[in-house]
Scaffold this active site. Structure first.
Site, short mmCIF file in Angstrom:
data_model
loop_
_atom_site.label_atom_id
_atom_site.label_comp_id
_atom_site.label_asym_id
_atom_site.label_seq_id
_atom_site.Cartn_x
_atom_site.Cartn_y
_atom_site.Cartn_z
N LYS A 54 0.85 -1.20 0.00
CA LYS A 54 0.00 0.00 0.00
C LYS A 54 0.88 1.25 0.00
CE LYS A 54 -3.77 -2.29 2.45
NZ LYS A 54 -4.44 -2.50 3.75
N GLN A 98 -4.12 -1.61 9.75
CA GLN A 98 -4.11 -2.92 9.12
C GLN A 98 -4.80 -3.94 10.03
OE1 GLN A 98 -2.75 -3.47 5.96
NE2 GLN A 98 -3.81 -5.45 6.18
N ASP A 121 -10.47 3.36 4.67
CA ASP A 121 -11.01 2.01 4.49
C ASP A 121 -12.54 2.03 4.51
OD1 ASP A 121 -8.90 0.25 4.02
OD2 ASP A 121 -8.40 0.09 6.16
#
Ligand code: NDP
Length: 292
Positions: A54, A98, A121
């Site tokens: 990422k 994460q 997200d």
């Protein structure tokens, strides 16, 4: 029939190109690039790889990236303090934690604390609420990528019968909301669904996000249907989806492969969300052609 392959690598490359253009314009306007912070807790090797990928892709499109690593055993109070500090930092436009996180942290507590305007997200209850209400918001990356691919492939959604297999918070549920928003008639199937093959066979658009290698067989699919395989599974040392590729590609009209289908789109939409978050915070017009 032989299905047309929907190439996720090419689609993701095109999304990244537009994000890169948007980042360049943003940097010129504001004298700084959009800023993304990735937070990792503990030393899980898979999380390490995801975070590295990422960060690398975000740098490639011209974002400034910070990777923060916290030790396993980090408390929720410590995480909350970090999330609050990043929320207050004007150079940070997007942040992500994460998942999964080790105890005592919980995904729910993190989702509740993260600044919704920087939640790239799309996990926070505020963003999920906006999604359900059909309002602009930061939306979960994988289903956003699926919608982009369906549009790009010219799949008709309005009035179509869409079946989503899987009801997770990161894929199945938001996917169903996004298809509904586009006027598909949506059925959400899961592990307790009766006659799953029969339900799938009724779908013009079938999105499978289950995590069971090659579960969806050729005779589960309506001839000509568009089939999106979100699954990522290891079988006999190779990566495969939730859809039996050889059987389904002989029946479907369009199909995403694994690897090279939905996977690359997930990170591309993380970048798209970060640019979108930056533009929104600064009151800019959004870069066109990315978020539909
Ligand atoms: P979860 O494990 O959170 O959810 C799986 C869902 O599948 C659940 O709703 C579960 O039902 C349902 N399910 C499980 N077994 C069956 C069955 N036999 N029949 C019907 N439904 C079933 O998974 P995720 O949504 O996080 O991920 C799904 C897959 O997608 C995984 O392979 C994951 O690796 C992959 N993935 C890929 C991404 C990408 O970028 N390509 C991103 C995210 C995920 P129930 O709710 O009843 O338990």
């Amino acid at each position: 029939m032989s299905a047309r392959l929907i190439d996720g690598r090419d689609a993701a490359r095109r999304v990244r190109e537009r994000v890169a253009e948007g980042c360049a314009a943003f940097t010129q306007r504001h004298g700084r690039p959009p800023g993304l912070v990735g937070i990792q807790v503990g030393d899980d090797p898979a999380s390490e790889i995801y975070q590295r990928n990422k960060a690398q892709q975000a740098e490639e499109v011209g974002m400034s990236v910070q990777r923060l690593k916290l030790p396993a055993g980090t408390t929720q109070a410590e995480m909350d303090a970090l999330l609050d500090r990043l929320a207050a930092d004007p150079a940070v436009d997007g942040m992500l934690v994460q998942l999964p996180v080790p105890e005592p942290l919980t995904e729910a507590a993190i989702a509740a604390r993260i600044d919704p305007t920087k939640d790239v997200d799309g996990f926070s209850p505020v963003n999920i609420g906006h999604l359900v209400r059909g309002e602009p918001c930061l939306r979960p990356c994988t289903p956003s990528g699926v919608m982009w691919m369906l549009d790009d492939a010219g799949v008709e959604l309005e009035g179509a019968s869409a079946v989503v297999v899987g009801r997770s918070l990161i894929v199945g549920k938001p996917q169903a909301m996004m298809l509904l928003e586009r006027h598909a008639t949506v059925t959400v199937a899961h592990s307790r669904t009766r006659d799953l093959p029969g339900i799938c066979r009724a779908a013009d658009v079938l999105v499978v996000a289950v995590g069971r290698a090659e579960m969806v067989r050729g005779d589960w699919v309506k001839p000509g249907a568009a089939v999106i395989d979100v699954g990522m599974n290891r079988r006999d040392d190779r990566l495969c989806g939730d859809v039996h590729f050889d059987e389904v590609s002989a029946v479907a009209g369009a199909l995403t492969p694994v690897p090279g289908g939905v996977g690359p789109m997930t990170i591309a939409f993380l970048l798209a969300n970060t640019l979108q978050a930056a533009e929104r915070r600064m009151g800019d017009e959004p870069t066109k052609g990315i978020i539909t």
